[in-house]
Design a protein around this motif. Structure first.
Motif, PDB file in Angstrom:
ATOM      1  N   ALA A 107       0.901  -1.069   0.228  1.00 32.31           N
ATOM      2  CA  ALA A 107      -0.001  -0.005   0.020  1.00 32.31           C
ATOM      3  C   ALA A 107       0.801   1.205  -0.091  1.00 32.31           C
ATOM      4  O   ALA A 107       0.572   2.211  -0.715  1.00 32.31           O
ATOM      5  N   LEU A 108       2.049   1.265   0.721  1.00 31.81           N
ATOM      6  CA  LEU A 108       2.819   2.359   0.817  1.00 31.81           C
ATOM      7  C   LEU A 108       3.399   2.628  -0.479  1.00 31.81           C
ATOM      8  O   LEU A 108       3.641   3.612  -1.071  1.00 31.81           O
ATOM      9  N   ARG A 109       3.893   1.556  -1.125  1.00 32.55           N
ATOM     10  CA  ARG A 109       4.593   1.496  -2.305  1.00 32.55           C
ATOM     11  C   ARG A 109       3.949   2.047  -3.530  1.00 32.55           C
ATOM     12  O   ARG A 109       4.064   2.948  -4.338  1.00 32.55           O
ATOM     13  N   LEU A 110       2.287   1.692  -3.401  1.00 31.63           N
ATOM     14  CA  LEU A 110       1.463   2.198  -4.352  1.00 31.63           C
ATOM     15  C   LEU A 110       1.098   3.509  -4.348  1.00 31.63           C
ATOM     16  O   LEU A 110       1.153   4.420  -5.365  1.00 31.63           O
ATOM     17  N   GLU A 111       1.151   4.161  -3.134  1.00 28.38           N
ATOM     18  CA  GLU A 111       0.867   5.485  -2.715  1.00 28.38           C
ATOM     19  C   GLU A 111       2.007   6.332  -3.284  1.00 28.38           C
ATOM     20  O   GLU A 111       1.674   7.259  -4.005  1.00 28.38           O
ATOM     21  N   ARG A 112       2.931   5.957  -2.926  1.00 30.02           N
ATOM     22  CA  ARG A 112       4.230   6.728  -3.643  1.00 30.02           C
ATOM     23  C   ARG A 112       4.304   6.680  -4.958  1.00 30.02           C
ATOM     24  O   ARG A 112       4.687   7.534  -5.616  1.00 30.02           O
ATOM     25  N   PHE A 113       3.947   5.527  -5.702  1.00 31.40           N
ATOM     26  CA  PHE A 113       3.858   5.524  -6.932  1.00 31.40           C
ATOM     27  C   PHE A 113       2.860   6.279  -7.527  1.00 31.40           C
ATOM     28  O   PHE A 113       3.213   7.416  -8.522  1.00 31.40           O
ATOM     29  N   ILE A 114       1.447   6.594  -7.090  1.00 29.45           N
ATOM     30  CA  ILE A 114       0.743   7.291  -7.479  1.00 29.45           C
ATOM     31  C   ILE A 114       1.094   9.025  -7.553  1.00 29.45           C
ATOM     32  O   ILE A 114       0.899   9.781  -8.112  1.00 29.45           O
ATOM     33  N   ARG A 115       1.685   9.088  -6.357  1.00 22.61           N
ATOM     34  CA  ARG A 115       2.034  10.460  -5.965  1.00 22.61           C
ATOM     35  C   ARG A 115       3.542  11.027  -6.654  1.00 22.61           C
ATOM     36  O   ARG A 115       3.058  12.104  -7.533  1.00 22.61           O
ATOM     37  N   ASN A 116       4.380  10.178  -6.792  1.00 23.86           N
ATOM     38  CA  ASN A 116       5.742  10.580  -7.066  1.00 23.86           C
ATOM     39  C   ASN A 116       6.051  10.240  -8.630  1.00 23.86           C
ATOM     40  O   ASN A 116       6.792  11.164  -9.421  1.00 23.86           O
ATOM     41  N   ILE A 117       5.274   9.036  -9.264  1.00 25.47           N
ATOM     42  CA  ILE A 117       5.634   8.689 -10.636  1.00 25.47           C
ATOM     43  C   ILE A 117       4.472   9.197 -11.470  1.00 25.47           C
ATOM     44  O   ILE A 117       4.743   9.694 -12.549  1.00 25.47           O
ATOM     45  N   VAL A 118       3.137   8.807 -10.960  1.00 26.68           N
ATOM     46  CA  VAL A 118       2.035   9.335 -11.854  1.00 26.68           C
ATOM     47  C   VAL A 118       1.920  10.688 -11.683  1.00 26.68           C
ATOM     48  O   VAL A 118       1.436  11.458 -12.547  1.00 26.68           O
ATOM     49  N   GLY A 119       2.089  11.204 -10.497  1.00 28.13           N
ATOM     50  CA  GLY A 119       1.771  12.769 -10.280  1.00 28.13           C
ATOM     51  C   GLY A 119       0.623  13.106 -10.214  1.00 28.13           C
ATOM     52  O   GLY A 119       0.053  14.195 -10.275  1.00 28.13           O
ATOM     53  N   ILE A 120      -0.417  12.169  -9.623  1.00 25.25           N
ATOM     54  CA  ILE A 120      -1.765  12.694  -9.077  1.00 25.25           C
ATOM     55  C   ILE A 120      -1.785  12.879  -7.335  1.00 25.25           C
ATOM     56  O   ILE A 120      -1.318  12.173  -6.813  1.00 25.25           O
ATOM     57  N   ASP A 121      -2.413  13.870  -7.228  1.00 20.98           N
ATOM     58  CA  ASP A 121      -2.649  14.134  -5.766  1.00 20.98           C
ATOM     59  C   ASP A 121      -3.913  13.560  -5.150  1.00 20.98           C
ATOM     60  O   ASP A 121      -4.944  13.360  -6.031  1.00 20.98           O
ATOM     61  N   PHE A 122      -3.962  12.967  -4.214  1.00 26.71           N
ATOM     62  CA  PHE A 122      -5.201  11.983  -3.873  1.00 26.71           C
ATOM     63  C   PHE A 122      -6.438  12.911  -3.601  1.00 26.71           C
ATOM     64  O   PHE A 122      -7.439  12.478  -3.765  1.00 26.71           O
ATOM     65  N   ASP A 123      -6.346  14.189  -3.511  1.00 27.77           N
ATOM     66  CA  ASP A 123      -7.332  15.274  -3.308  1.00 27.77           C
ATOM     67  C   ASP A 123      -8.141  15.347  -4.624  1.00 27.77           C
ATOM     68  O   ASP A 123      -9.426  15.530  -4.630  1.00 27.77           O
ATOM     69  N   ASP A 124      -7.541  14.947  -5.546  1.00 28.54           N
ATOM     70  CA  ASP A 124      -7.967  14.877  -7.098  1.00 28.54           C
ATOM     71  C   ASP A 124      -8.857  13.415  -7.365  1.00 28.54           C
ATOM     72  O   ASP A 124      -9.303  13.619  -8.696  1.00 28.54           O
ATOM     73  N   ILE A 125      -8.811  12.461  -6.641  1.00 28.12           N
ATOM     74  CA  ILE A 125      -9.293  11.113  -7.064  1.00 28.12           C
ATOM     75  C   ILE A 125     -10.653  11.331  -6.381  1.00 28.12           C
ATOM     76  O   ILE A 125     -10.914  11.457  -5.070  1.00 28.12           O
ATOM     77  N   ALA A 126     -11.738  10.923  -7.456  1.00 29.18           N
ATOM     78  CA  ALA A 126     -13.013  10.842  -6.845  1.00 29.18           C
ATOM     79  C   ALA A 126     -13.435   9.420  -6.235  1.00 29.18           C
ATOM     80  O   ALA A 126     -14.390   9.439  -5.414  1.00 29.18           O
TER      81      ALA A 126
END
Length: 161
Positions: free
Chosen positions: A18-37
């Protein structure tokens, strides 16, 4: 994903994954979790487990879509045999039922698929919906049957846009 093979003790590395996926979404994909519906996952594990965890952490609804009758993926355990296989199945079912119960919505591609969850007494999540698989018949369609002296083959072709 870091995991043992053949669904042996699924989720023992869950926090790390879960931590690795969270970092991947933030740092590699560049999506902020506030922008996810919402977070949409196919199958309970590993996608559903990660969707529910991230959804709960960031206040995002989690949706798990179930595609087959083996919703708890118990048939994936090919390495273990006998008593160990039975113990692992008990562990899997308990863990995956917890995930299904915590999801904001469980989606089945048919009522029969959702019935597999409903057969479990421990499944208590009232949020469920049937969303049938659909096919765009302009892109996917049957062509006339081709016959062979030994057998008949129905060909399904994909029509490009």
């Amino acid at each position: 994903m870091i995991d043992l093979s053949s669904s042996t003790l699924p989720g023992i590395f869950h926090s790390l994954n879960a931590l690795r996926l969270e970092r991947f979404i933030r740092n590699i994909v560049g999506i902020d979790f506030d922008d996810i519906a919402f977070v949409h996952a196919h199958t309970l594990y590993p996608g559903g487990a990660l969707a529910v965890t991230l959804g709960e952490k960031f206040g995002i609804p989690s949706l798990i879509q179930h595609h087959g009758f083996d919703v708890f993926q118990l048939l994936n355990v090919g390495i273990l045999k006998g008593f160990l296989k039975e113990l692992n199945a008990i562990y899997m079912k308990k863990r995956l039922l917890d995930i299904a119960n915590r999801a904001d919505l469980n989606i089945g591609v048919s009522q029969k698929v959702l019935d597999q969850l409903l057969e479990e007494k421990a499944f208590s999540n009232p949020s469920r919906y049937v969303l049938y698989n659909g096919v765009d018949t302009q892109k996917f369609y049957r062509l006339p049957t081709k016959e062979n002296s030994q057998f008949t083959i129905d060909w399904l072709y994909w029509k490009f846009f």
